[in-house]
Design an enzyme around this catalytic site. Sequence first.
Site, PDB file in Angstrom:
ATOM      1  CE  LYS A 151      42.172  23.347 -90.446  1.00 52.67           C
ATOM      2  NZ  LYS A 151      40.820  23.537 -90.948  1.00 52.67           N
TER       3      LYS A 151
ATOM      4  CE  LYS B 265      43.182  15.800 -92.001  1.00 50.26           C
ATOM      5  NZ  LYS B 265      42.241  16.661 -91.292  1.00 50.26           N
TER       6      LYS B 265
ATOM      7  CE  LYS C 239      38.858  20.829 -98.573  1.00 50.66           C
ATOM      8  NZ  LYS C 239      37.742  21.424 -97.853  1.00 50.66           N
TER       9      LYS C 239
HETATM   10  P1  TYM Z   1      36.442  19.716 -94.386  1.00 47.06           P
HETATM   11  O1  TYM Z   1      35.968  20.738 -95.338  1.00 47.06           O
HETATM   12  O2  TYM Z   1      37.838  19.770 -93.888  1.00 47.06           O
HETATM   13  O3  TYM Z   1      36.232  18.280 -94.988  1.00 47.06           O
HETATM   14  C1  TYM Z   1      34.990  17.915 -95.559  1.00 47.06           C
HETATM   15  C2  TYM Z   1      34.668  16.465 -95.252  1.00 47.06           C
HETATM   16  O4  TYM Z   1      35.715  15.618 -95.758  1.00 47.06           O
HETATM   17  C3  TYM Z   1      36.196  14.781 -94.720  1.00 47.06           C
HETATM   18  N1  TYM Z   1      37.626  14.570 -94.916  1.00 47.06           N
HETATM   19  C4  TYM Z   1      38.195  13.374 -95.017  1.00 47.06           C
HETATM   20  N2  TYM Z   1      37.679  12.131 -94.975  1.00 47.06           N
HETATM   21  C5  TYM Z   1      38.537  11.097 -95.134  1.00 47.06           C
HETATM   22  N3  TYM Z   1      39.873  11.256 -95.319  1.00 47.06           N
HETATM   23  C6  TYM Z   1      40.434  12.485 -95.371  1.00 47.06           C
HETATM   24  N4  TYM Z   1      41.743  12.628 -95.573  1.00 47.06           N
HETATM   25  C7  TYM Z   1      39.576  13.616 -95.210  1.00 47.06           C
HETATM   26  N5  TYM Z   1      39.796  14.952 -95.208  1.00 47.06           N
HETATM   27  C8  TYM Z   1      38.590  15.523 -95.020  1.00 47.06           C
HETATM   28  C9  TYM Z   1      35.913  15.545 -93.432  1.00 47.06           C
HETATM   29  O5  TYM Z   1      35.877  14.681 -92.323  1.00 47.06           O
HETATM   30  C10 TYM Z   1      34.580  16.171 -93.739  1.00 47.06           C
HETATM   31  O6  TYM Z   1      33.532  15.247 -93.505  1.00 47.06           O
HETATM   32  N6  TYM Z   1      34.500  21.169 -90.017  1.00 47.06           N
HETATM   33  C11 TYM Z   1      34.204  20.504 -91.276  1.00 47.06           C
HETATM   34  C12 TYM Z   1      33.110  21.179 -92.087  1.00 47.06           C
HETATM   35  C13 TYM Z   1      31.836  21.421 -91.345  1.00 47.06           C
HETATM   36  C14 TYM Z   1      30.866  20.452 -91.014  1.00 47.06           C
HETATM   37  C15 TYM Z   1      29.826  21.156 -90.378  1.00 47.06           C
HETATM   38  C16 TYM Z   1      30.796  19.066 -91.202  1.00 47.06           C
HETATM   39  C17 TYM Z   1      31.387  22.632 -90.922  1.00 47.06           C
HETATM   40  N7  TYM Z   1      30.168  22.462 -90.326  1.00 47.06           N
HETATM   41  C18 TYM Z   1      28.693  20.508 -89.884  1.00 47.06           C
HETATM   42  C19 TYM Z   1      29.659  18.419 -90.706  1.00 47.06           C
HETATM   43  C20 TYM Z   1      28.627  19.127 -90.060  1.00 47.06           C
HETATM   44  C21 TYM Z   1      35.461  20.512 -92.119  1.00 47.06           C
HETATM   45  O7  TYM Z   1      36.341  21.297 -91.949  1.00 47.06           O
HETATM   46  O8  TYM Z   1      35.441  19.629 -93.139  1.00 47.06           O
END
Ligand code: TYM
Length: 358
Positions: free
Chosen positions: A116, A218, A221
């Site tokens: 990022k 991947k 967003k």
């Molecule tokens: P974020 O918002 O990027 O994504 C949310 C969830 O979606 C999953 N994900 C995917 N799974 C499968 N294939 C994909 N292409 C894909 N893209 C995203 C992510 O693995 C996630 O589970 N850092 C985290 C948010 C967060 C969090 C936490 C998660 C903040 N605090 C505490 C768990 C526990 C994030 O950026 O997810």
Amino acid sequence: MSKIQERVFSGIQPTGNLHLGNYLGAIKRFVPLQNDYDCIYCVVDLHAITASMQNPAELADNIREVTAAFLAAGIDPQKHIVFNQSQVAEHAELAWIFNCVARMGWLSRMTQFKDKAGKDREKASVGLFAYPSLMAADILTYRATHVPVGEDQKQHLELTRDIAQKFNNDYSERISDLGLGEAMMVGDEKVQGYFPLTEPLIGGPAARVMSLRDGAKKMSKSDPSDLSRIVMTDNSDAIAKKIRKAKTDPNPLPETLEGLVDRPDADNLVGIYAALSDTDKASVLSEYAGAQFGTFKPALVELAVEKIGPIAAEMRRLQADPAEIDAVLANGADRAREIASRVLVDVKEIIGFVGARR
Ligand code: TYM
């Protein structure tokens, strides 16, 4: 020595373009966990401002959109807790403490930060660098034991364990003097600590959903191509168009999983089909072995429209009444704060801050 209570926590960033990867890799998997655990599902809005400034009105809409997706997917905000992170100040407070536990070297190794921040790290926000400390705080302010996520979060969860372990070690004497230790297993060894060593729940056929335009990337967003992802609010026409245009190869679907090796685009579509139909890739192949994409893609369109359509419709219905969504978040935040504030009192006492229990 009491045993630590099992609890699930997970979070989703409200950065717009909530997509099929978020749904299949995370939200859909949150739902059945409600039968076996107390669950806390959080819209992590403090994380959403780490990469860049967000338009305030859009950020608010995105927070409500993720909340609507939780509810539309089947998360029960009465039995469990749904809220947005910024309403519970303990997350940020514990994150500061974890900034003092985590080492620069640990955070510097995070691949998500490197991706990022890109080439010009000098311009990345300090928040983007410290992001994983806040994520560890999200989880550990509830002493959560299980965290369902997609595969891309694995490294962050390993770091969460490292932070918990270092805190437990640094303060081990104090934790046992205060009687605040809980029993837990580390490998085969029974140890005492204040924070649990969180178990990641990563798995299923859609732990890593790939871009529909490039099976090596991947689904995300931030991909500039709209055709790369199905978003939760896409209508049937948009879903059909994106699947029809999805990149594939000229071969028919194989009979076995080995036949998907080195065919990332085919593997991705089979994984999506499997996750949408609650089965696994091998079962999908047993049904479609030998089929051309001309047959498989229309079947996938039909399935995706059948599964995503009702969720999108329910999201739209919920989003039409923002006050109702805000009430769910406020109620969830009050209940989350009750748990979090008790943990912060313990943590402050463990560290030696004066007035912790006042
Ligand atoms: P974020 O918002 O990027 O994504 C949310 C969830 O979606 C999953 N994900 C995917 N799974 C499968 N294939 C994909 N292409 C894909 N893209 C995203 C992510 O693995 C996630 O589970 N850092 C985290 C948010 C967060 C969090 C936490 C998660 C903040 N605090 C505490 C768990 C526990 C994030 O950026 O997810």
